[in-house]
Design an enzyme around this catalytic site. Sequence first.
Site, mmCIF file in Angstrom:
data_model
loop_
_atom_site.group_PDB
_atom_site.id
_atom_site.type_symbol
_atom_site.label_atom_id
_atom_site.label_comp_id
_atom_site.label_asym_id
_atom_site.label_seq_id
_atom_site.Cartn_x
_atom_site.Cartn_y
_atom_site.Cartn_z
ATOM 1 N N HIS A 120 1.216 -1.003 0.252
ATOM 2 C CA HIS A 120 -0.122 0.359 -0.212
ATOM 3 C C HIS A 120 0.886 1.363 0.098
ATOM 4 O O HIS A 120 2.024 1.175 0.527
ATOM 5 C CB HIS A 120 -1.117 0.092 1.093
ATOM 6 C CG HIS A 120 -1.689 1.025 1.188
ATOM 7 N ND1 HIS A 120 -1.502 2.094 1.720
ATOM 8 C CD2 HIS A 120 -3.479 0.628 1.458
ATOM 9 C CE1 HIS A 120 -2.560 2.668 1.898
ATOM 10 N NE2 HIS A 120 -4.021 2.186 1.159
ATOM 11 N N ASP A 197 2.984 -4.572 8.582
ATOM 12 C CA ASP A 197 1.646 -3.360 8.014
ATOM 13 C C ASP A 197 0.800 -4.615 7.743
ATOM 14 O O ASP A 197 0.521 -5.715 7.129
ATOM 15 C CB ASP A 197 1.867 -3.313 6.839
ATOM 16 C CG ASP A 197 0.157 -2.727 6.326
ATOM 17 O OD1 ASP A 197 -0.050 -2.676 6.695
ATOM 18 O OD2 ASP A 197 0.693 -1.503 5.105
ATOM 19 N N GLN A 200 -4.621 -5.207 7.251
ATOM 20 C CA GLN A 200 -5.696 -5.850 6.188
ATOM 21 C C GLN A 200 -6.139 -7.710 7.175
ATOM 22 O O GLN A 200 -6.735 -8.402 6.381
ATOM 23 C CB GLN A 200 -5.743 -6.177 4.564
ATOM 24 C CG GLN A 200 -5.637 -5.126 4.126
ATOM 25 C CD GLN A 200 -6.787 -5.139 4.248
ATOM 26 O OE1 GLN A 200 -7.820 -5.479 3.669
ATOM 27 N NE2 GLN A 200 -7.252 -3.556 3.723
ATOM 28 N N LYS A 223 -9.960 -1.368 10.461
ATOM 29 C CA LYS A 223 -10.106 -1.925 9.679
ATOM 30 C C LYS A 223 -10.725 -3.615 10.271
ATOM 31 O O LYS A 223 -11.513 -4.359 9.897
ATOM 32 C CB LYS A 223 -8.898 -2.126 9.834
ATOM 33 C CG LYS A 223 -8.378 -1.713 8.259
ATOM 34 C CD LYS A 223 -8.623 -1.154 7.162
ATOM 35 C CE LYS A 223 -7.942 -0.770 6.588
ATOM 36 N NZ LYS A 223 -8.081 0.354 5.099
ATOM 37 N N CYS A 361 -4.190 1.937 -3.511
ATOM 38 C CA CYS A 361 -3.825 2.474 -3.317
ATOM 39 C C CYS A 361 -2.181 1.923 -2.956
ATOM 40 O O CYS A 361 -1.032 1.932 -2.171
ATOM 41 C CB CYS A 361 -4.053 2.810 -2.033
ATOM 42 S SG CYS A 361 -4.730 4.617 -1.465
HETATM 43 N N1 PMP Z 1 -1.864 -0.552 4.679
HETATM 44 C C1 PMP Z 1 -3.100 -1.465 3.921
HETATM 45 C C2 PMP Z 1 -2.133 -3.198 3.660
HETATM 46 C C3 PMP Z 1 -3.814 -1.375 3.752
HETATM 47 O O1 PMP Z 1 -5.133 -2.042 3.376
HETATM 48 C C4 PMP Z 1 -3.942 0.213 4.473
HETATM 49 C C5 PMP Z 1 -5.581 0.838 4.559
HETATM 50 N N2 PMP Z 1 -6.239 0.788 3.103
HETATM 51 C C6 PMP Z 1 -3.333 0.804 5.254
HETATM 52 C C7 PMP Z 1 -1.856 0.557 4.696
HETATM 53 C C8 PMP Z 1 -3.502 2.224 5.413
HETATM 54 O O2 PMP Z 1 -4.345 2.177 6.807
HETATM 55 P P1 PMP Z 1 -4.732 3.233 7.476
HETATM 56 O O3 PMP Z 1 -5.593 3.902 6.066
HETATM 57 O O4 PMP Z 1 -6.271 2.993 8.150
HETATM 58 O O5 PMP Z 1 -4.271 4.963 8.143
#
Ligand code: PMP
Length: 405
Positions: A120, A197, A200, A223, A361
């Site tokens: 991401h 990270d 997910q 999440k 993203c």
């Molecule tokens: N890493 C991953 C794999 C994600 O899916 C996301 C959220 N889409 C994020 C990081 C970022 O999370 P947040 O926007 O809650 O900080």
Amino acid sequence: MQSRRKDFPILTSATHGGRELVYLDNAATTQKPEAVVNRICYGYYNVNANIHRGVHFLSREATEAHEEARATVQRFVNARRASEIIFTRGTTEAINLVASSFSEECMSAGDEVILSAMEHHSNIVPWQIQATRKGIVIKVIPVTASGELDMDAYRSLFTERTRLVSITHVSNVLGTVNPAREIVEYAHSRNVPVLLDGAQAVAHLGVDVQELDVDFYAFSAHKIYGPTGVGILYGKEEWLDRIPPYQGGGEMIASVSFEKTVYNELPFKFEAGTPDYIGSTAMAEALRYASGIGIDKMAAHEHTLLEYATEELKRLGNVRIFGEAEHKCSVLSFLLDGIHHYDTGVLLDNMGIAVRTGHHCAQPLMKAMGVEGMVRASFAFYNTQEEVDKLIGGLKRVKEIFKQL
Ligand code: PMP
């Protein structure tokens, strides 16, 4: 599982033309059960005072609730100590904290961090900022055609200059569950720490940071049925002790003078300013809610939905599915041949079906897959087979509409 849908009032809300909402965008954010929303109201109505600094009754109660929330998170991920749990704004801030503080203490120009092609943006850009500021070097593990990490390539990326591995536990695009233990074991055999990270992963896998032996683990409350604006950085004490603070301000100090400031102990050293002490308690409520049902039970149901949806989607024909890893959870990304992802998303939305469209993203991954964007349906434990049927029915309709054009 279906009986728990009543815990989520929003799931009975209507969209365009009174159509009942079919919410399949859970990887972006999950819906919140009543218990979590009520905890937010309860906090503001009954336990609202700034924490850690007041001697008065309300402040002590609020402090206790916040620290109890920390202990709940600690138990949820099985950290050794509550002081290894840092409250952040979310995964993004947690990764930025590590990128900034770790590279300040442990990296100099030419030192390397290993990322993967399925990251991401929030696990790419913070490292690029450090590349610009400090001259650190980013190495990237390629992704195979089925959407798995190329583990041979991973091992071959290590050099004498490798200082950190920072990889997603579960891909938000491909649903791939990466072999975290193997990644950590190899990195440790090279004396390199690992950040995972977990944005997910937390809602779908039972995360045990000690079993993973991971050095840092980042995730967001929203999440996993919790509020927005709160997240966690887990870090092993020895690392959190070693790296410097991320931000300066109140809370994170033991004493301040213009001559010398002494930082506070863990975890407060990393929590400058007033934390979201209402959000933290709501997050704890969400974790209790999820644990009450059982992450494994939720995951089993989601897996059934994912397999069913994948089969039905393939039966539709003329569809390209992205991510067919052996170990996969909860995310189904695809494109209907000749139909732009945005058109598919808008038409589904008109039928009340919420999916995600675009690059998710993860633009480097889109590039690696040779596309600009995808449609993504992502499942939570409260989704049903009927909702998958509605998705498939909706996609049939999209195809018909495009045939007539
Ligand atoms: N890493 C991953 C794999 C994600 O899916 C996301 C959220 N889409 C994020 C990081 C970022 O999370 P947040 O926007 O809650 O900080």
